[in-house]
Design a protein around this motif. Structure first.
Motif, PDB file in Angstrom:
ATOM      1  N   GLY A   1      -7.640  -2.702   4.283  1.00 40.25           N
ATOM      2  CA  GLY A   1      -7.049  -3.982   3.928  1.00 40.25           C
ATOM      3  C   GLY A   1      -5.928  -3.886   2.928  1.00 40.25           C
ATOM      4  O   GLY A   1      -5.049  -4.747   2.884  1.00 40.25           O
ATOM      5  N   ASN A   2      -5.913  -2.836   2.110  1.00 43.56           N
ATOM      6  CA  ASN A   2      -4.923  -2.718   1.046  1.00 43.56           C
ATOM      7  C   ASN A   2      -3.907  -1.608   1.294  1.00 43.56           C
ATOM      8  O   ASN A   2      -3.163  -1.244   0.386  1.00 43.56           O
ATOM      9  N   GLU A   3      -3.896  -1.049   2.499  1.00 46.48           N
ATOM     10  CA  GLU A   3      -2.951   0.010   2.831  1.00 46.48           C
ATOM     11  C   GLU A   3      -2.367  -0.227   4.216  1.00 46.48           C
ATOM     12  O   GLU A   3      -2.965  -0.893   5.052  1.00 46.48           O
ATOM     13  N   ASP A   4      -1.176   0.343   4.449  1.00 45.28           N
ATOM     14  CA  ASP A   4      -0.613   0.304   5.790  1.00 45.28           C
ATOM     15  C   ASP A   4      -1.525   1.050   6.755  1.00 45.28           C
ATOM     16  O   ASP A   4      -2.180   2.034   6.392  1.00 45.28           O
TER      17      ASP A   4
ATOM     18  N   MET B   1       4.034  -9.871  -4.399  1.00 48.96           N
ATOM     19  CA  MET B   1       5.290  -9.377  -4.947  1.00 48.96           C
ATOM     20  C   MET B   1       5.566 -10.165  -6.228  1.00 48.96           C
ATOM     21  O   MET B   1       5.859 -11.371  -6.183  1.00 48.96           O
ATOM     22  N   ILE B   2       5.439  -9.493  -7.382  1.00 48.70           N
ATOM     23  CA  ILE B   2       5.470 -10.163  -8.673  1.00 48.70           C
ATOM     24  C   ILE B   2       6.797  -9.907  -9.386  1.00 48.70           C
ATOM     25  O   ILE B   2       7.311  -8.781  -9.375  1.00 48.70           O
ATOM     26  N   ARG B   3       7.329 -10.971 -10.027  1.00 48.29           N
ATOM     27  CA  ARG B   3       8.540 -10.829 -10.829  1.00 48.29           C
ATOM     28  C   ARG B   3       8.281 -11.374 -12.238  1.00 48.29           C
ATOM     29  O   ARG B   3       7.716 -12.456 -12.403  1.00 48.29           O
TER      30      ARG B   3
ATOM     31  N   GLY C   1       1.961  -5.102  -6.971  1.00 49.47           N
ATOM     32  CA  GLY C   1       0.976  -4.470  -7.825  1.00 49.47           C
ATOM     33  C   GLY C   1      -0.283  -5.280  -7.977  1.00 49.47           C
ATOM     34  O   GLY C   1      -0.241  -6.499  -8.018  1.00 49.47           O
ATOM     35  N   ALA C   2      -1.378  -4.587  -8.024  1.00 46.37           N
ATOM     36  CA  ALA C   2      -2.653  -5.214  -8.339  1.00 46.37           C
ATOM     37  C   ALA C   2      -3.484  -4.162  -9.074  1.00 46.37           C
ATOM     38  O   ALA C   2      -4.131  -3.346  -8.429  1.00 46.37           O
ATOM     39  N   PRO C   3      -3.426  -4.115 -10.373  1.00 45.55           N
ATOM     40  CA  PRO C   3      -2.842  -5.101 -11.292  1.00 45.55           C
ATOM     41  C   PRO C   3      -1.344  -4.865 -11.580  1.00 45.55           C
ATOM     42  O   PRO C   3      -0.785  -3.869 -11.146  1.00 45.55           O
ATOM     43  N   TYR C   4      -0.751  -5.801 -12.300  1.00 44.23           N
ATOM     44  CA  TYR C   4       0.631  -5.703 -12.751  1.00 44.23           C
ATOM     45  C   TYR C   4       0.606  -5.134 -14.167  1.00 44.23           C
ATOM     46  O   TYR C   4      -0.104  -5.626 -15.040  1.00 44.23           O
ATOM     47  N   TRP C   5       1.401  -4.075 -14.369  1.00 43.80           N
ATOM     48  CA  TRP C   5       1.451  -3.458 -15.690  1.00 43.80           C
ATOM     49  C   TRP C   5       2.735  -3.878 -16.405  1.00 43.80           C
ATOM     50  O   TRP C   5       3.824  -3.745 -15.859  1.00 43.80           O
TER      51      TRP C   5
ATOM     52  N   VAL D   1      -3.273  -9.636 -10.861  1.00 38.18           N
ATOM     53  CA  VAL D   1      -2.434 -10.560 -10.087  1.00 38.18           C
ATOM     54  C   VAL D   1      -2.878 -10.633  -8.621  1.00 38.18           C
ATOM     55  O   VAL D   1      -2.201 -11.250  -7.804  1.00 38.18           O
ATOM     56  N   ARG D   2      -4.015 -10.010  -8.277  1.00 41.24           N
ATOM     57  CA  ARG D   2      -4.445  -9.966  -6.883  1.00 41.24           C
ATOM     58  C   ARG D   2      -4.665 -11.361  -6.309  1.00 41.24           C
ATOM     59  O   ARG D   2      -4.424 -11.608  -5.126  1.00 41.24           O
ATOM     60  N   ASP D   3      -5.097 -12.311  -7.144  1.00 40.21           N
ATOM     61  CA  ASP D   3      -5.407 -13.650  -6.640  1.00 40.21           C
ATOM     62  C   ASP D   3      -4.183 -14.550  -6.540  1.00 40.21           C
ATOM     63  O   ASP D   3      -4.282 -15.695  -6.084  1.00 40.21           O
TER      64      ASP D   3
END
Length: 333
Positions: free
Chosen positions: A43-46, A138-140, A160-164, A176-178
């Motif tokens: 689920g979390n990879e290509d 996709m986090i900014r 990222g999950a989590p965002y550093w 940030v996964r949710d």
């Protein structure tokens, strides 16, 4: 006709035995474990990453040789250990029929287990969502402009999950996964200019859930033919050795696992090289799979690899047949 009848009787008897053996149960559980791992990570990879890491390396390179050797070692040595080898050898039964019947039953079970593993990993890579829904946010990072009162980009977007977040000589981990597209999360932080900071989820970056064309069928075929070869290799060693799996395991580690990973044409000594050539098709697959499977070596076509492996099987069967006819078996007290 007598030869075929004897071969079939021995085939059916050994197949019944294998279906209830501990070896088969262990092999089945190993296949289930590998498929479960593929389902958990898919689920979390290509899909191609799962297919390469768990299908090409975890299954084809590790599990297929182990299953083939574990079940192939019982073709001859099991009869020696139970001291029942004298029964078929003192009857009007061809020794070649004995070997082919028991090995035929072995490759039937090996083919089913190895094939099930290939199909299970491939389907899990494309369809499983046990540990995720197939992507990452996709986090900014944004800053609140003190002059205009508008939020502006403070750092490039990244998944990222989590965002550093690097802040005041330290890294801050933010989950940030949710978050979904358009969601924002205010941070109790400011930049060097005293501007407030927040995270914006620009979009949900979906992973590719499609394997390259023909990957499943090629992995299935390579797994089955690989299991046939490894079981034949161990069965042949069992004609001369009491514990053939020890030498077979040493060969697998030294040649199949180590030599097949060394850059250059030395890979061609291993069976794994030809199995990987079957899986990789330059006409339908991208170059990323080649980079993961081969290093500085000329590739064969899937058809060319299959022909070479079949020739090897024919020669090996002929050698094993000749050996078991000429071997004088003795029992130690």
């Amino acid at each position: 006709m007598q030869f075929l009848r004897s071969t079939f009787i021995l085939y059916a008897a050994h197949l019944r035995m294998l279906s209830r053996s501990v070896r088969t149960l262990i092999s089945f559980l190993a296949v289930c474990l590998l498929v479960l791992l593929a389902a958990l990570f898919a689920g979390n990879e290509d899909a191609l990453i799962i297919g390469t890491r768990l299908g090409l390396f975890g299954h084809l390179m590790f599990l297929v040789p182990i299953i083939g050797m574990m079940l192939g070692s019982a073709v001859v040595t099991e009869e020696l250990e139970s001291r029942t080898l004298t029964y078929p050898f003192t009857r009007p039964i061809s020794r070649l029929a004995f070997f082919l019947g028991r090995w035929g039953a072995t490759i039937t079970v090996v083919g089913v287990l190895c094939g099930a593993g290939a199909v299970g990993v491939s389907l899990a890579a494309e369809h499983s969502t046990l540990m995720g829904d197939g992507g990452e946010p996709m986090i900014r990072l944004e800053r609140l402009d003190t002059e205009t009162g508008e939020w502006k980009r403070a750092a490039p977007s990244r998944t990222g999950a989590p965002y550093w977040l690097h802040h005041d000589e330290d890294w801050i981990e933010i989950g940030v996964r949710d978050m979904r597209e358009g969601d924002t999360r205010d941070l109790d932080l400011t930049n060097s200019n005293g501007e407030a900071l927040r995270l914006l989820c620009r979009k949900w970056d979906l992973n590719s859930r499609e394997l390259p064309g023909g990957f499943l069928l090629r992995l299935l075929w390579a797994s089955v033919i690989g299991g046939v070869i490894y079981s034949l290799f161990t069965a042949g060693l069992g004609i001369y050795l009491k514990n053939p799996i020890i030498l077979a395991l040493g060969y697998t580690i030294a040649v199949e696992w180590v030599l097949s990973s060394i850059p250059g044409n030395a890979q061609k000594i291993s069976v794994q090289y030809y199995l990987r050539c079957i899986v990789y098709d330059p006409e339908t697959m991208n170059s990323s799979l080649r980079g993961a499977a081969f290093t500085d070596v000329t590739l064969l076509t899937p058809t060319g690899s299959t022909i070479r492996l079949f020739l090897f099987i024919l020669v090996a069967v002929a050698i094993c047949g000749r050996s078991i006819r000429r071997k004088q078996f003795t029992f130690t007290s």
